[in-house]
Scaffold this motif. Structure first.
Motif, mmCIF file in Angstrom:
data_model
loop_
_atom_site.group_PDB
_atom_site.id
_atom_site.type_symbol
_atom_site.label_atom_id
_atom_site.label_comp_id
_atom_site.label_asym_id
_atom_site.label_seq_id
_atom_site.Cartn_x
_atom_site.Cartn_y
_atom_site.Cartn_z
ATOM 1 N N GLY A 1 -56.632 22.234 29.999
ATOM 2 C CA GLY A 1 -56.336 21.573 29.643
ATOM 3 C C GLY A 1 -55.910 20.407 28.482
ATOM 4 N N VAL A 2 -55.386 19.353 29.348
ATOM 5 C CA VAL A 2 -55.144 18.417 29.032
ATOM 6 C C VAL A 2 -56.588 18.118 27.892
ATOM 7 C CG1 VAL A 2 -53.120 17.282 29.603
ATOM 8 C CG2 VAL A 2 -55.836 16.543 30.203
ATOM 9 N N TRP A 3 -57.225 18.663 28.380
ATOM 10 C CA TRP A 3 -58.547 18.426 27.011
ATOM 11 C C TRP A 3 -58.387 19.640 25.419
ATOM 12 C CZ3 TRP A 3 -63.567 17.198 29.941
ATOM 13 C CH2 TRP A 3 -63.086 16.330 31.288
ATOM 14 N N GLU A 4 -57.808 20.457 25.919
ATOM 15 C CA GLU A 4 -57.771 21.530 24.540
ATOM 16 C C GLU A 4 -57.478 21.019 23.431
ATOM 17 O OE1 GLU A 4 -56.233 24.999 25.459
ATOM 18 O OE2 GLU A 4 -57.579 25.965 27.153
ATOM 19 N N GLY A 5 -58.527 20.783 22.092
ATOM 20 C CA GLY A 5 -58.358 20.643 21.184
ATOM 21 C C GLY A 5 -59.230 19.220 21.072
ATOM 22 N N PRO B 1 -69.296 18.664 37.510
ATOM 23 C CA PRO B 1 -68.825 19.728 36.505
ATOM 24 C C PRO B 1 -68.924 21.356 36.515
ATOM 25 C CG PRO B 1 -71.705 19.455 36.543
ATOM 26 C CD PRO B 1 -70.877 18.685 37.751
ATOM 27 N N LEU B 2 -69.124 21.947 37.769
ATOM 28 C CA LEU B 2 -68.415 22.790 38.474
ATOM 29 C C LEU B 2 -67.317 23.034 39.265
ATOM 30 C CD1 LEU B 2 -71.357 24.358 40.696
ATOM 31 C CD2 LEU B 2 -71.028 24.639 37.858
ATOM 32 N N GLY B 3 -66.665 21.877 40.315
ATOM 33 C CA GLY B 3 -65.544 22.321 40.800
ATOM 34 C C GLY B 3 -64.758 21.107 39.726
ATOM 35 N N PHE B 4 -64.934 20.063 38.511
ATOM 36 C CA PHE B 4 -63.731 19.247 38.431
ATOM 37 C C PHE B 4 -63.344 20.063 37.431
ATOM 38 C CE2 PHE B 4 -62.194 16.819 35.048
ATOM 39 C CZ PHE B 4 -61.815 16.429 35.513
ATOM 40 N N SER B 5 -61.656 19.823 37.356
ATOM 41 C CA SER B 5 -60.681 20.809 36.234
ATOM 42 C C SER B 5 -60.227 19.679 35.332
ATOM 43 C CB SER B 5 -60.222 21.979 36.191
ATOM 44 O OG SER B 5 -59.409 21.197 38.060
ATOM 45 N N PRO B 6 -59.882 19.798 34.301
ATOM 46 C CA PRO B 6 -59.027 18.858 33.127
ATOM 47 C C PRO B 6 -57.745 19.107 33.908
ATOM 48 C CG PRO B 6 -60.853 20.071 32.297
ATOM 49 C CD PRO B 6 -61.013 20.727 33.089
ATOM 50 N N PRO B 7 -56.859 18.199 33.876
ATOM 51 C CA PRO B 7 -55.833 17.729 33.735
ATOM 52 C C PRO B 7 -54.754 19.420 33.500
ATOM 53 C CG PRO B 7 -56.293 15.601 33.748
ATOM 54 C CD PRO B 7 -57.049 16.567 33.647
ATOM 55 N N GLY B 8 -54.302 19.928 34.486
ATOM 56 C CA GLY B 8 -54.160 21.308 33.730
ATOM 57 C C GLY B 8 -54.863 22.736 33.118
ATOM 58 N N GLY B 9 -55.727 22.414 33.563
ATOM 59 C CA GLY B 9 -57.124 23.140 33.409
ATOM 60 C C GLY B 9 -57.366 23.641 34.467
ATOM 61 N N GLU B 10 -58.654 24.796 34.286
ATOM 62 C CA GLU B 10 -59.711 25.385 34.891
ATOM 63 C C GLU B 10 -60.784 25.050 35.684
ATOM 64 O OE1 GLU B 10 -58.932 29.953 34.760
ATOM 65 O OE2 GLU B 10 -59.464 29.341 33.020
ATOM 66 N N ASN B 11 -61.958 25.261 36.503
ATOM 67 C CA ASN B 11 -63.131 24.353 36.872
ATOM 68 C C ASN B 11 -63.987 25.619 36.345
ATOM 69 O OD1 ASN B 11 -63.247 25.673 39.155
ATOM 70 N ND2 ASN B 11 -62.364 24.351 40.476
#
Length: 230
Positions: A120-124, A145-155
């Motif tokens: 998500g927004v963490w990429e790069g 760390p398993l269930g949380f996904s960055p905004p717009g990303g996957e967990n």
């Protein structure tokens, strides 16, 4: 009947000196990565040849081999190529797959579910940049760390579901054959966790170095990991 999976991680990419979440960003394979993958391809072909030689030397093979073949036909014929080679559609994995596939006469088959995790927004961004820009999200990720996904990303759980789904379909399509898959560190880890029945919370206890080779044999659906991070 044994189905063998050769699971490879792509080689080094451009900008690998920086600790950043590349995820689904299409980062190109670096020159050093090409060299790494060429070496991995050579190791893989040696394992394929050794496996073929072991099968040819089995006494059951001697009993059932047609007499017209002659005594030296098995040793003189080249080992059969794997049934297929699948890869992530991201270029660093796709180009790595092409390098491995060429000497084997195979054409890589891209599978979208083998792509790396989308951050998500963490990429790069670097670890430090994420912690500075999204402190609350960073804390949420640290707590789950398993269930949380960055905004717009996957967990991690979502990545594990699609990774396992892809491997299940690939292995089911080639029973009793050898199959090569070229993917990413994250995808490889969730697949190996599944085969080892290791809880996903321990995912980073499995190392996946650049251009590494893993070998898993499926004995009537019972997986045996023969090589890890080779």
């Amino acid at each position: 009947m044994v189905t063998t999976l050769y699971l490879v991680r792509h080689g080094a990419t451009e900008g690998d000196g920086e600790a950043r979440y590349k995820g689904s960003i299409d980062v190109p394979l670096a020159a050093a990565g090409r060299v790494q993958i060429e070496e991995t391809g050579l190791r893989l072909r040696r394992r394929l040849a050794a496996a073929a030689a072991a099968r040819a030397g089995d006494y059951l093979g001697e009993i059932h081999r047609p007499t017209s073949d002659g005594p030296d036909s098995a040793s003189s014929s080249p080992p059969p190529a794997p049934a297929a080679l699948y890869c992530s559609p991201l270029s660093r994995a796709r180009v790595s797959a092409e390098i491995i596939a060429a000497p084997l006469g195979l054409e890589p088959i891209p599978v979208p579910d083998l792509r790396e995790r989308h951050f998500g927004v963490w990429e790069g961004l670097s670890f430090r940049e994420i912690r500075s820009a999204w402190p609350e999200h960073f804390e949420a990720w640290a707590a789950d760390p398993l269930g949380f996904s960055p905004p717009g990303g996957e967990n991690t759980l979502e990545v594990a579901r699609r990774g396992r789904r892809a491997i299940k379909r690939i292995l089911a399509a080639h029973p009793g054959r050898e199959v090569i898959v070229v993917a990413h560190g994250g995808i490889n880890r969730v697949i190996l966790c599944h085969f080892l029945q290791l809880p996903l919370r321990h995912i980073f206890r499995i190392e996946q170095s650049l251009a590494c080779l893993n070998v898993v044999e499926m004995w009537d659906k019972y997986p045996v990991v023969k090589l890890l991070n080779g």
